[in-house]
Every structure is written in structure tokens, then in C-alpha cells.
Write a protein that holds these residues in place. Structure first.
Motif: not given
Length: 137
Positions: A69-80, A110-126
Motif C-alpha cells: 500500500h503506497d500511501t500507507r508506506t509514504v505516510a508512515w515514512v513521512q510521519i517518522i 490524517y485519512y478518512s477510511g474511504e480515501l485510505l482504503n481506495a485502490d488509488a491510494a494503494r497504487a500510489s501516494f494520495t
């Protein structure tokens, strides 16, 4: 708090074994630890590339490349990386100073469940829709 979930593994070996996908386990706190160690030795962009490559390889090795999940990866790295700015202690001290990072659901701030769980967020950072991600000062 111990500086490692795997006390027999030092920071160098942690990064090597993460990159080689040979850690005995990789729970949430170990994700945090890898980002913490790598970001102390590399730029934010290098840290993100390292994490993307390692997590993608782990997902593929487990037969679930779609689990990345790219958005999760990018967001966590940015937060840390933002929390780590100007921090000089060890990982245990870092978690003690930033207990919110242990929350696996932190991205819901930071993210609504709808946005974070979207296929687009999985594919690339949102970008988040509830509040901006922190940045290193």
C-alpha cells in the motif's frame, strides 16, 4: 523499553535483513524501527525508496504483491522522519518520546477510511483528506 524487538540484531543487521527479507518477524514496531534507523543514515527520499522496495519484496515473497500500500508506506515514512528530526537518542527513547507512533491506526488522524482504503491510494501516494502530514522542520 528495548531498542530492538530482535535483541540479537544490531541496527546494521536490521537494515540488511529487512532489505533481504530475512527478519524473523516484522510487526508494526519493527516497521517503525527500520524507518528510524534508515532515516538516521539516509535522506528522506532514500529512506522512502528503501522502505518501498523492502515492503514490496516482502509482499511478493509472501505471495501477496497486492498487499503493498503506497500511501500507507509514504505516510508512515513521512510521519517518522518528521518526528525524528533533531532526535539524537535510540529507538526506545524515540518511541517513549512519540508514543502515538505505536498506534497502528494513526493514519486515521490524517485519512478518512474511504480515501485510505481506495485502490488509488494503494497504487500510489494520495495526499490526506483530514489534515496534512507532518514535515521535518
Amino acid at each position: 523499553m528495548a531498542d530492538h524487538l530482535h535483541p540479537d540484531i544490531d541496527d546494521d543487521e536490521l537494515l540488511t535483513r529487512f532489505a533481504a527479507n530475512t527478519l524473523p518477524a516484522f510487526p508494526h514496531e519493527e516497521h517503525l524501527h527500520v524507518v528510524f534507523v534508515k532515516s538516521g543514515r539516509a535522506t528522506p527520499a532514500e529512506t522512502l525508496a528503501f522502505m518501498r522496495d523492502g515492503i514490496r519484496a516482502m509482499a511478493a515473497a509472501n505471495g501477496k504483491p497486492e498487499a503493498y500500500h503506497d500511501t500507507r508506506t509514504v505516510a508512515w515514512v513521512q510521519i517518522i522522519v518528521a518526528a525524528r528530526a533533531d532526535f539524537t537518542g535510540g529507538f526506545g527513547d524515540f518511541l517513549a518520546a512519540h508514543p502515538e507512533l505505536v498506534r497502528r491506526d494513526l493514519l486515521s488522524d490524517y485519512y478518512s477510511g474511504e480515501l485510505l482504503n481506495a485502490d488509488a491510494a494503494r497504487a500510489s501516494f494520495t495526499a490526506p483528506d483530514l489534515q496534512e502530514l507532518p514535515t521535518a522542520s
